[in-house]
Structure formats: C-alpha cells, structure tokens
Design an enzyme around this catalytic site. Sequence first.
Site, PDB file in Angstrom:
ATOM      1  N   GLY B  30       0.787  -1.231   0.000  1.00 31.48           N
ATOM      2  CA  GLY B  30       0.000   0.000   0.000  1.00 31.48           C
ATOM      3  C   GLY B  30       0.815   1.274   0.000  1.00 31.48           C
ATOM      4  O   GLY B  30       0.262   2.361  -0.160  1.00 31.48           O
ATOM      5  N   CYS B 240     -27.424 -10.046 -16.600  1.00 22.10           N
ATOM      6  CA  CYS B 240     -26.931  -9.688 -17.932  1.00 22.10           C
ATOM      7  C   CYS B 240     -27.921 -10.167 -18.983  1.00 22.10           C
ATOM      8  O   CYS B 240     -28.347 -11.315 -19.000  1.00 22.10           O
ATOM      9  CB  CYS B 240     -25.559 -10.313 -18.174  1.00 22.10           C
ATOM     10  SG  CYS B 240     -24.961 -10.041 -19.842  1.00 22.10           S
ATOM     11  N   CYS B 243     -25.763 -13.022 -21.202  1.00 22.80           N
ATOM     12  CA  CYS B 243     -25.325 -14.315 -20.661  1.00 22.80           C
ATOM     13  C   CYS B 243     -26.073 -14.700 -19.394  1.00 22.80           C
ATOM     14  O   CYS B 243     -25.877 -15.792 -18.886  1.00 22.80           O
ATOM     15  CB  CYS B 243     -23.817 -14.300 -20.397  1.00 22.80           C
ATOM     16  SG  CYS B 243     -23.348 -13.375 -18.926  1.00 22.80           S
ATOM     17  N   CYS B 265     -23.043  -7.460 -18.905  1.00 14.27           N
ATOM     18  CA  CYS B 265     -21.773  -7.591 -18.201  1.00 14.27           C
ATOM     19  C   CYS B 265     -20.844  -6.462 -18.651  1.00 14.27           C
ATOM     20  O   CYS B 265     -20.679  -6.227 -19.843  1.00 14.27           O
ATOM     21  CB  CYS B 265     -21.084  -8.915 -18.562  1.00 14.27           C
ATOM     22  SG  CYS B 265     -21.813 -10.358 -17.816  1.00 14.27           S
ATOM     23  N   CYS B 271     -18.322 -12.292 -20.289  1.00 19.52           N
ATOM     24  CA  CYS B 271     -19.646 -12.502 -20.875  1.00 19.52           C
ATOM     25  C   CYS B 271     -19.544 -13.451 -22.082  1.00 19.52           C
ATOM     26  O   CYS B 271     -20.282 -14.440 -22.190  1.00 19.52           O
ATOM     27  CB  CYS B 271     -20.214 -11.149 -21.298  1.00 19.52           C
ATOM     28  SG  CYS B 271     -21.954 -11.166 -21.724  1.00 19.52           S
TER      29      CYS B 271
END
Lengths: 279, 288
Positions: B30, B240, B243, B265, B271
């Site tokens: 970080g 979606c 899909c 998606c 997808c």
Amino acid sequence: MREQPILEVRNLQKQFGEGCRHCLDPETRQLEKNFCSYCGTVYAVHDVSFDLYPGEVLGVVGESGSGKSTMLQGLYFDTDLASGEVYINEPMLAGQNVLTLSSQQKRYIRNYIYGMVYQNPLDGLKMKFSSIGNIAEKMIAAGSRHVGDIEARSKTLLEDVHIPLRRMKEEPRNFSGGMQQRVQIAKALSNNPPILFLDEVTTGLDLSVQASVLDLIKQIQRELHISMIVVSHDLAVIRMLADRSIVMLNGTIIEKGLTDQILEDPQHEYTQQLVYSLL
Amino acid sequence: MQTKPHFAFFDEGSKKEIRRATLKAVAIPGYQVPFASREMPIARGWGTGGLQLTLSLIGKKDVLKVIDQGADESVNAVSIKKLVRHTTGVALTDQTAEANIIQSRHRIPEEPLRDDQILVLQVPNPEPLRKVDAREYMTKRMHAEDDYSGAWLILFEQIIKYQKMTTGAAHPVYVNGRYVMAPSPIPRFDNPKMHASDALILLGAGREKKIYAVPPYTKVESLAFEDFPFTKESFQGKQCNLCGAEDVFLDEIINQATGDRIYQCNDTSYCVDRLNHSEEKEVENSYA
Ligand SMILES: Nc1ncnc2c1ncn2[C@@H]1O[C@H](COP(=O)(O)OP(=O)(O)O)[C@@H](O)[C@H]1O
Ligand SMILES: [Mg+2]
Ligand SMILES: [Zn+2]
C-alpha cells in the site's frame, strides 16, 4: 498549599537562523530588539518559563513580534523549539518533557489534551471542507468512527458558539471573520481538551464582533473550566479575560503576575507604557 | 544504421529500476514508491504507469491480456497491446484464465484470479489524501505518521452532503492495517476482490511517478464508518441481458427505441466466455 500546575513551561528557546560569533553567547550578545544585525538571526523566544494552573486563564501580552505566536506554536508542536521543557499534569504523561516525545505521541496530545485557535483561520480550518466537517476532523483524529455521534456533538458545539445549524454545511471561507473564529473555537473544544490556546482570536474583528467572541470565551471558561492561554497584543483583551498575565518583549518575559496588579502597578518601563496607552 | 530495439521497449537498466521500485512496493503493501517514470510512445494519463510495470515484468513466454473499463477491444487497450506485442512478440489473449499478466484500467476481472497471475492496474491519481492537502510533503507526512483522519473526513463530508458515501470509484482502502491506498478507479464492486487476493496486484501511476502493490493474501479493508458501512454497487434483481450472469458488475443500457433499461456484463470477455460455454453445452446436449 498551592495547586499543582496543569502545564509547566521551562526555558523555552526558539531562534530563526544559525547565529554567529556575535550572538551565540546569550551573556554577551548585542541584539537589535530580537535580531542580530551581523547575521540576521532572530531570537524569537528566549528563556520563557511559566506555569498554567487548572481552570485559569493566563494572558500573554506584548507588542507584535515579541514572540507570542512562536511560543504558542512551539507548545502546540507546530514548530520545533530549540530547547526547553514542557510538562503536562496528566497521569500518562507524568514526568515526561513532552517536547521530546515522538510525533505520534505529540499528535495524541494535540488531539486529546490541547485545543488551538489560530489568529489566522486559514491555519486552523480547511476552507474547502464544510464547517461541520472541520469540527468533525478533530473527533475523527481522536478515533471517533460514528457519523451520528460526530454529527450530534458538532451540532451542539455549533450551537454553543452561536452558528446557525442551517449553515453548518457551508465552507467557512463563506463566513465572516468572527464566524470563522467561532468555528475554530468549536473545533478546538470538540474533544473537551483540558488546555486551550487562543492566539489573537479577536484581532482584526469589528469591535462589536470582538465583544461577542470575548463573551463566548468567558462563557466557555465559566462553564467548562478549561485552562487557557490567551495571547494578544491588546491589553484590553487580556484585562477582560485573564486572571494572571505575563508580558513579553523581544522574546523574553519582562513581567508576570496578577493581571489587576500589573495594570495598577506596572514595574517594567515597557509595561508602564503599555498600561498608560490603555488609559 | 539502426540499433536493435530492446526487448520490451526498455533497456535492461530501466527495467531493473522499475523492478526495484516494484519489489519495494511489494515489501511495503500500500505504500507509494516513487520511480523515474519514463517517456512512452503513448500519452501520459493513458496507462503509461501500468504499461511500464507490464514491460518491466514481461518475459517471452508470458501471455498478456489488456482491458480498459472491462473491454479488451477498446482503442486504448488495443494500442497498449500493439506496443507490447511489437516489442516483445508475446502472445495476447482475451481470456482471463489464459493470461498470466493482466493489465487493466477501471476493473478487476470477474473471473477470480490465481496465484500464478499478476494484475497490473493503471492509476491516474494515486494519492488518496490529495483533497486533504495539495502539498506532496504534507500527504507524505500523513502516510508516514499513519494519520488518516483526512481520508475519513472526505467520506464524512460526502455523508453529510448526500447521506451516503459517494465514492463512485477509487473508494480508499486500508492495506495490511497500515497504509491507506487509492485502489485506482475501480468500482466499489471490485474493492473486495483485492482482499486476500490470490494474485499479486501492482498499481502504476505514470504521470504521478508512483508504484504501489497489494501482495497476495494481504488484508484490504474499505474505509467506512460504524453507522455507514461500506457497500458495493448493488445489482440485485438484475442480470446480464446476454449471458444471464447475476453477481457481476453490470452496465446499464437504454434501448433507444423502447426506452427500456437492459443490463450487460461490463467485463465483456467474461460474458463472451459464458456465452461460448452455454453454446458448447447446447451443442453437446443436442448431440446427446
Ligand atoms: N518563520 C520565521 N522565520 C523568521 N523569523 C520569524 C519566523 N516566524 C516568526 N519570526 C520572527 O520571530 C519573531 C516573533 O514573531 P511572533 O512569534 O510571530 O511574534 P508575535 O506573535 O508576538 O507577534 C518576530 O521577530 C518574527 O519576525
Ligand atoms: Mg502573533
Ligand atoms: Zn549573529
């Protein structure tokens, strides 16, 4: 028997500049006011010592440039002092010169034990954050992570300093000078600090606004019994607020005592001038 | 006479310098490590930080995937792929599972990453405290002292003004309980994917000259208040249109003709992959 001071300040020293062979020895140095004309070093605070007692208001008065703000900023850890000792009478800090603590520990003291109101609100407030956010910051810094609690406490404080709650989301840069000082005071009080520093809080404000800010400070002192150091170049302000006072000139303390006594019977020539100009 | 171009664009010295910064970043999760960001043949702000990481990491046998806001075929992703391909000849893929280096802008793929993969995120604004103080030496000091009240203050302000946290992307995270980090502009939806990730996550900011990292299995917590917990974007009850995926980040599309809202998606390769699989299944079933 005297009460134990809440803050003991010993031999504070602060200079701007390296010094030279003409000025390094305090016994022989020849300064123009606080300034070495050979090397340009400013001896801003020199050998300042005093005690602050619980619940009292200590006044610090002196002309512009006498070292009042530098001394306060040193106590608040904004500037590093050259030397000196500061003791806070709190169990976990007992016997420790707080000037020598780590920056983490100093931050703890700033967040829990000290409150500071700067002469210039730009130094004490984030002008691009809301007023309530500015107050919240100090509580967040002290570990609070509950929005509801922080908001409730901030609102109480804003009401205490007479800022209408409908304006709490406004940025303090939209506010008048007097209101900005009130926001600073609310922020400084947010964690119930036992010690509060006020640097020229009323300087530059209109007279009527000055009076209301002074009233607010007196009210805080009466109700919260916070120990305060009130710094001002204006003896009238000190007279209104402080039980005891010290007078500074060129970085040193030239007189100290009960404010009434200093006003009635000033000892030092400079203090005499100061008092007579007030009459 | 022209000298032979370097493998992966950079000379070895430059790559080593970037790798050294990367190693330091991995060692201090970080923490923003400064590095000598180089001029690239694409404009700064278009993923040069991520690209420099990718070029310093890539080897001849690696397989690269590049995505931009979930799409492998966007102009930006394509130009980055072209450059890497041109200077390395490595294989490219759209399939998350096939890649071992995935460079991305704005998304973490839906398909869970593995411990043999590296995710490289492009970062425009690496400093989560910039709003609190414009001065770099002040924000550096706050990081050094673990003084993050400013990061919470930003969230507090949002709650006071809008009754909720409004960080659309780049919601700040506490990494390994020590450094607060801007997770690049990924949606909040992707923040939890950083926590205890199997894959190494590297973040690069070209313009700001910073590299930082989330090593595998590192604790990553999104900043929040006790009474305002962190929440992901919710797509509850939506799926979606193509899909049928449910627990994924969806783009809202308004059908111009009917005015209906449909969802798709955001991660296009995910997808397509799902569609291919369901086709395969249909084909299998029809032959069965
Ligand atoms: N950053 C600085 N650099 C050099 N000199 C300074 C600095 N800050 C303050 N001083 C000098 O220190 C002295 C004390 O200043 P200050 O503490 O602001 O006085 P006061 O608050 O009593 O008006 C002045 O002579 C001032 O010019
Ligand atoms: Mg001053
Ligand atoms: Zn000198």
